[in-house]
Scaffold this motif. Structure first.
Motif, PDB file in Angstrom:
ATOM      1  N   LEU A  78       0.825  -1.208   0.000  1.00 56.02           N
ATOM      2  CA  LEU A  78       0.000   0.000   0.000  1.00 56.02           C
ATOM      3  C   LEU A  78       0.861   1.261   0.000  1.00 56.02           C
ATOM      4  O   LEU A  78       0.545   2.221  -0.698  1.00 56.02           O
ATOM      5  N   PRO A  81       4.153   1.172  -3.380  1.00 58.88           N
ATOM      6  CA  PRO A  81       3.780   0.428  -4.588  1.00 58.88           C
ATOM      7  C   PRO A  81       4.891   0.438  -5.633  1.00 58.88           C
ATOM      8  O   PRO A  81       5.106  -0.564  -6.309  1.00 58.88           O
ATOM      9  N   SER A  92      10.631 -11.847  -5.163  1.00 59.43           N
ATOM     10  CA  SER A  92       9.457 -12.228  -4.372  1.00 59.43           C
ATOM     11  C   SER A  92       9.636 -13.565  -3.664  1.00 59.43           C
ATOM     12  O   SER A  92       8.865 -13.905  -2.777  1.00 59.43           O
TER      13      SER A  92
ATOM     14  N   VAL B  65      -2.151 -12.076  -0.460  1.00 55.92           N
ATOM     15  CA  VAL B  65      -1.538 -10.788  -0.798  1.00 55.92           C
ATOM     16  C   VAL B  65      -0.167 -11.007  -1.435  1.00 55.92           C
ATOM     17  O   VAL B  65       0.156 -10.450  -2.488  1.00 55.92           O
ATOM     18  N   VAL B  66       0.641 -11.863  -0.797  1.00 57.40           N
ATOM     19  CA  VAL B  66       2.002 -12.071  -1.284  1.00 57.40           C
ATOM     20  C   VAL B  66       1.995 -12.702  -2.670  1.00 57.40           C
ATOM     21  O   VAL B  66       2.749 -12.292  -3.557  1.00 57.40           O
ATOM     22  N   SER B  67       1.122 -13.681  -2.891  1.00 57.29           N
ATOM     23  CA  SER B  67       1.143 -14.325  -4.205  1.00 57.29           C
ATOM     24  C   SER B  67       0.659 -13.350  -5.276  1.00 57.29           C
ATOM     25  O   SER B  67       1.198 -13.329  -6.380  1.00 57.29           O
ATOM     26  N   VAL B  69       1.025 -10.043  -5.217  1.00 62.62           N
ATOM     27  CA  VAL B  69       2.104  -9.089  -5.465  1.00 62.62           C
ATOM     28  C   VAL B  69       3.231  -9.737  -6.258  1.00 62.62           C
ATOM     29  O   VAL B  69       3.817  -9.114  -7.142  1.00 62.62           O
ATOM     30  N   SER B  70       3.547 -11.010  -5.949  1.00 60.94           N
ATOM     31  CA  SER B  70       4.662 -11.638  -6.658  1.00 60.94           C
ATOM     32  C   SER B  70       4.336 -11.928  -8.112  1.00 60.94           C
ATOM     33  O   SER B  70       5.173 -11.765  -8.975  1.00 60.94           O
ATOM     34  N   PRO B  73       2.985  -7.870  -9.930  1.00 57.56           N
ATOM     35  CA  PRO B  73       3.462  -6.689  -9.205  1.00 57.56           C
ATOM     36  C   PRO B  73       2.909  -5.382  -9.762  1.00 57.56           C
ATOM     37  O   PRO B  73       2.606  -4.461  -9.015  1.00 57.56           O
ATOM     38  N   LYS B  74       2.752  -5.303 -11.079  1.00 57.16           N
ATOM     39  CA  LYS B  74       2.292  -4.019 -11.640  1.00 57.16           C
ATOM     40  C   LYS B  74       0.825  -3.795 -11.352  1.00 57.16           C
ATOM     41  O   LYS B  74       0.376  -2.660 -11.171  1.00 57.16           O
ATOM     42  N   ALA B  76      -0.553  -4.918  -8.666  1.00 57.96           N
ATOM     43  CA  ALA B  76      -0.572  -4.590  -7.242  1.00 57.96           C
ATOM     44  C   ALA B  76      -0.338  -3.103  -7.052  1.00 57.96           C
ATOM     45  O   ALA B  76      -0.916  -2.478  -6.163  1.00 57.96           O
ATOM     46  N   PHE B  77       0.499  -2.527  -7.900  1.00 58.71           N
ATOM     47  CA  PHE B  77       0.741  -1.085  -7.850  1.00 58.71           C
ATOM     48  C   PHE B  77      -0.581  -0.334  -7.995  1.00 58.71           C
ATOM     49  O   PHE B  77      -0.941   0.516  -7.194  1.00 58.71           O
ATOM     50  N   GLY B  80      -3.102  -1.291  -5.097  1.00 56.27           N
ATOM     51  CA  GLY B  80      -2.623  -0.760  -3.827  1.00 56.27           C
ATOM     52  C   GLY B  80      -2.884   0.730  -3.722  1.00 56.27           C
ATOM     53  O   GLY B  80      -3.273   1.236  -2.677  1.00 56.27           O
ATOM     54  N   THR B 301       4.503 -10.558 -13.767  1.00 53.16           N
ATOM     55  CA  THR B 301       5.877 -10.383 -13.295  1.00 53.16           C
ATOM     56  C   THR B 301       6.911 -10.721 -14.361  1.00 53.16           C
ATOM     57  O   THR B 301       8.038 -10.235 -14.322  1.00 53.16           O
TER      58      THR B 301
END
Ligand code: HDD
Ligand code: HEM
Ligand code: HEM
Lengths: 452, 342
Positions: A78, A81, A92, B65-67, B69-70, B73-74, B76-77, B80, B301
């Motif tokens: 959050l 980013p 990751s 959340v982690v999976s 973002v991994s 990632p873009k 998630a940007f 988020g 990713t």
């Protein structure tokens, strides 16, 4: 304050809060493991009871460790980013494996806590072992992400921010990872041991002399934690030295800032104490030890150590990192000395001549836990702030990483209140629990002293 | 198959698992509060189920959340940035609930407070989480000064958001009632079983109605989604069939316990129904993660990172599944735990 500064303060606060509980979880689970093993070998029921009471503490701490960890994990996305966008493409893996470490810890913790009465002795040691392993692994894994930010590896970046040539494992095992993971794990064991030593010392002081069994119990736990604490502080110093040599090699401006060194030189002196004056470019009120810095950095007095003038001023880390670094090392030296003195005293005066621990020494030991915690905080803030203005050293600046969404300040206030509330609650819960289940009551349940 | 599609399956599966576990977990919290002052075992049973399981559920949230973002990632940007405030509020609720879950285990007198806090959190968390779904369809996002921004007022006044919330709530109550009915049957508490069976009977149809409203009442900007949904019609019909059979299992005779209803069958069939419906929903959403800003390709990713991640999942799960089995044996099947008296 501008948006980036607020975001930094916000995230730093969240992590500083989480790290207290995370470190204690790692350290205390290690202590539980130690006492379970001693119990299995000696069959001395005091150690069983120690493990039980520490587990209770651990379980209560989990009540904040888990939510604050969840908060940190989500806030990383959050609040940063821009940073996570690169992390997701390059590194990751540690986050991913960390989750499995958490699963391991959570599963065995549920088993150990909720089903303790249904497990055999061996199974209990095994469960605690997995809890400790999970906790330590998660600490060592998350460190990988942090060291990668300090010494990035395993990718190339074009000017427009596009990432290529990703090598995930090279990123994972980045140059500063080994020493740092070692240092982080051992310093957590150290902090756990001194936290226990603090409480034991405090209780030892508070117990009236006629309650012999209670005194014996606290003396035993004090001794165990001092032995572990002494060993771990020695290894912490050793591994910290490894980290420092890593700085010399990979992040010279961080080392220069840590030592307040401006001119590049051979036979560089080590400044201890004082503060760096950013205007006059010197360390004020410090004690200089000739050659020491060169020896620390490269094992030889003739080692050349780079000073800050070597780098453009806009990439200098903030000057207060000198103080943070000194405070961390100071804590390490102080606790090493303190536990050494206490053990020597125990060996020569208590064992040989049956003299009780002197009050002043026990009083000093009461503050060892908080000191160790401060060491952890100083170390992390040094590592993170010493990287400024970079978030990913040489690749991404903190301003590019921060969120641009509105309301960050409002949320900071809200979460600050939450942390305050959780801190108060955890203290109250500890207090209430141990008030209702005092040691005398548990010893009486065991039939060792008469219940009164 | 393309790596980004495999990744979308993995993230989708985690999302689904968290939705189901979360629904049961938060729903149990809600019931535990609901039956706080009533003299039944219903609250006690809900609480006993909760004590050991919430932590595993929480870990699934982190895993999700982690999976995400991994793998993306873009994306998630974008998400988020857009969802900073609502997700932060959910975080605060979850944290308070988790903390009290643990504290109440140590200090018995916190049980009451816990059940209230946890019940309130159990009510709001699913509502807030699910209300992120309509956001991903695009109508509530605008670009302001180059940043994707949530149009909060429009989002909170759209009827479609409220249908989503209603659907989240009814699903949570339905799934948790079914599950607790089964759990109570396993624990041999016939009276409690009847209470949760009745709850499931009442909430079931409401769930179906709100699900249909969610799919049909959309903001005009989400017309693309409605068009895609129409192509998945067979799946939705199949899902409704499973729903009907599953729901009817609550009336199947049960000779062994001399009672009515097969809660185990009902839970399983309803979960299958959710799998089918979620699959159809996700398929209609493809390839967009956030319409029209992010697709599973632009948010991905990259293949080099994907491969080790994928293997970490395979190895990690291979190690953990036995752990889960042990957990299941200890808490969800062990009669000594289920039937303890208090
Ligand atoms: C009880 C805690 C504690 C103690 C006594 C020490 N440290 Fe430490 N130190 C940490 C706890 C810590 C830490 C919190 O765990 C850090 C933060 C980041 C990291 O990797 O570990 C750390 C970082 C850290 C770094 C920075 C690594 C980086 O930023 O890349 C260096 C150079 C040292 N330490 C060196 C030392 C030395 C020479 C010590 C001498 C005794 C020492 N530390 C004691
Ligand atoms: C170096 C600093 C850190 C250490 C040593 C550490 C260690 C731990 C430990 C041991 C736990 C277990 C909880 C407990 O027992 O109290 C924990 C929880 C957690 N930490 Fe941290 N952590 C650190 C920083 C972070 C960061 C930066 C993140 C974000 C990515 C994070 C994410 C989490 C999460 C998500 C949990 C909760 C897991 C669950 O749901 O069970 N931690 N941490
Ligand atoms: C748990 C102990 C930690 C503490 C107390 C801590 C403290 C801080 C502080 C104070 C800042 C703000 C720095 C500044 O603006 O001067 C910061 C920034 C940051 N830290 Fe750490 N940190 C910790 C561990 C970690 C770990 C393990 C990670 C890696 C996942 C991490 C990632 C970050 C990021 C992404 C930022 C923001 C960008 C930046 O300022 O460079 N931190 N941290």
């Amino acid at each position: 304050m501008d948006q980036t500064t607020i975001t930094r303060a916000f995230f730093g606060t969240s992590l500083a809060f989480h790290i207290i509980f995370a470190t204690l979880a790692v350290g205390i689970s290690f202590m539980i493991l130690v006492s379970e093993i001693i119990y299995q070998r000696t069959k001395d029921k005091d150690y069983e009871l120690m493990a039980k009471r520490w587990t209770k503490t651990f379980a209560i701490l989990l009540g904040v460790g888990i939510p604050s960890g969840t908060i940190v994990a989500v806030q990383l996305t959050l609040l940063w980013p821009g940073f996570m966008k690169i992390v997701g493409q390059v590194i990751s893996i540690p986050f991913q494996i960390e989750i499995f470490a958490f699963f391991l810890e959570a599963l065995f913790m549920s088993i150990y806590v909720y089903a303790a009465d249904r497990l055999s002795g061996k199974m209990r040691v095994l469960s605690v072992f997995f809890v400790c392993l999970g906790a330590t692994a998660s600490a060592a894994l998350i460190t990988s992400a942090n060291t990668w930010m300090n010494t990035p590896a395993g990718f190339d970046m074009y000017a427009d921010g596009t990432i290529t040539n990703v090598n995930t494992w090279a990123a994972f095992f980045n140059p500063s990872y080994g020493w740092a993971a070692f240092h982080v794990s051992i310093s957590a064991f150290m902090a756990g041991a001194f936290a226990i030593a603090s409480v034991s010392a405090y209780r030892y002081l508070k117990t009236p002399t006629q309650e012999r069994k209670v005194l014996v119990f606290h003396r035993k736990s004090l001794l165990v934690s001092l032995v572990v604490g002494f060993l771990m502080s020695a290894i912490t110093g050793f591994s910290g030295h490894g980290s420092a040599q890593g700085l010399h090699e990979h992040s010279p401006e961080k080392l220069a800032a840590a030592e307040g060194l401006f001119e590049t030189q051979r036979y560089a002196p080590l400044s201890i104490g004082g503060y760096t004056d950013p205007a006059t470019h010197e360390v004020k009120y410090g004690i200089e030890i000739p050659y020491a810095l060169s020896i620390l950095a490269g094992n030889l007095p003739s080692t050349e150590v780079k000073g800050l003038f070597e780098f453009p001023e806009e990439t200098w880390p903030p000057s207060y990192v000198h103080t943070l670094f000194n405070a961390m090392v100071g804590v390490g030296m102080l606790l090493l000395a303190l536990s050494f003195i206490a053990l020597v005293y125990w060996w020569f005066f208590y064992r040989k001549r049956k003299k009780a621990f002197p009050k002043w020494l026990v009083r000093l030991l009461v503050i060892s836990g908080p000191l160790a915690m401060l060491g952890i905080e100083f170390g992390w803030i040094f590592s993170c702030s010493g990287r400024q203005p970079w978030t990913i050293y040489g690749y991404q600046r903190t301003t590019e990483a921060a969120t641009r969404a509105a309301h960050v300040g409002d949320l900071f206030v809200l979460f600050g209140l939450l942390y305050l509330l959780l801190s108060v609650l955890v203290v109250v819960v500890m207090h209430v629990y141990f008030k209702r289940n005092p040691l005398t009551k548990e010893l009486a349940k065991r039939g060792d002293i008469d219940a009164t | 198959m393309l790596p980004e599609v495999i990744a979308s399956f993995i993230v989708g599966i985690f999302l689904f698992l968290y939705a189901i576990f979360g629904a049961i977990d938060f729903g149990a919290s809600f019931w535990s509060m609901f039956y706080l002052r009533r003299h039944t075992d219903a609250g006690v049973i809900a609480n006993r189920f909760l004590s050991p399981t919430w932590e595993v559920t929480n870990t699934f949230l982190v895993l999700l959340v982690v999976s995400f973002v991994s793998f993306y990632p873009k994306a998630a940007f974008t998400l988020g940035t857009v969802l900073l405030v609502p997700v932060s509020i959910v975080l605060i609720l979850i944290s308070l609930r988790s903390a009290f879950m643990v504290f109440a285990y140590s200090v018995q007198s916190y049980q009451q407070t816990l059940r209230i806090i946890s019940g309130i959190a159990g009510f709001f968390i699913p509502i807030l989480l699910i209300s992120a779904l309509p956001v991903t369809q695009g109508p509530f996002i605008a670009i302001r000064q180059g940043v994707e921004t949530l149009l909060t007022a429009k989002w909170l006044t759209s009827i479609s958001t409220y249908y989503y919330m209603l659907f989240g709530l009814t699903s949570e109550l339905f799934l948790s009632s079914l599950f607790l009915a089964d759990y109570a049957r396993e624990a041999g508490k016939e009276e409690t079983y009847r209470i949760y069976r009745r709850n499931a009977r009442i909430v079931g149809p409401a769930t179906l109605v709100s699900a249909i409203l969610v799919l049909l009442v959309l903001e005009p900007e989400s017309k693309w989604f409605l068009d895609n949904l129409k192509e998945q019609v067979e799946w939705f019909i199949l899902s409704i069939l499973f729903y009907l059979v599953g729901y009817s299992a609550l009336w199947w005779p049960d000779a062994k316990n001399d009672s009515i209803g097969k809660p185990r069958v009902a839970v399983l069939l309803i979960v299958v129904q959710y799998i089918i419906a979620s699959y159809a929903y996700a398929a209609a959403h493809m390839p967009y993660i956030v319409y029209p800003y992010m697709t599973i390709t632009t948010g991905f990713t990259g293949e080099v990172t994907f491969r080790p991640l994928f293997w970490v999942y395979v190895v990690g799960l291979a190690i953990l599944v036995p752990g889960f089995y042990l957990f299941w044996r200890l808490f969800l099947k062990d009669r000594r735990y289920l039937r303890q008296e208090d």
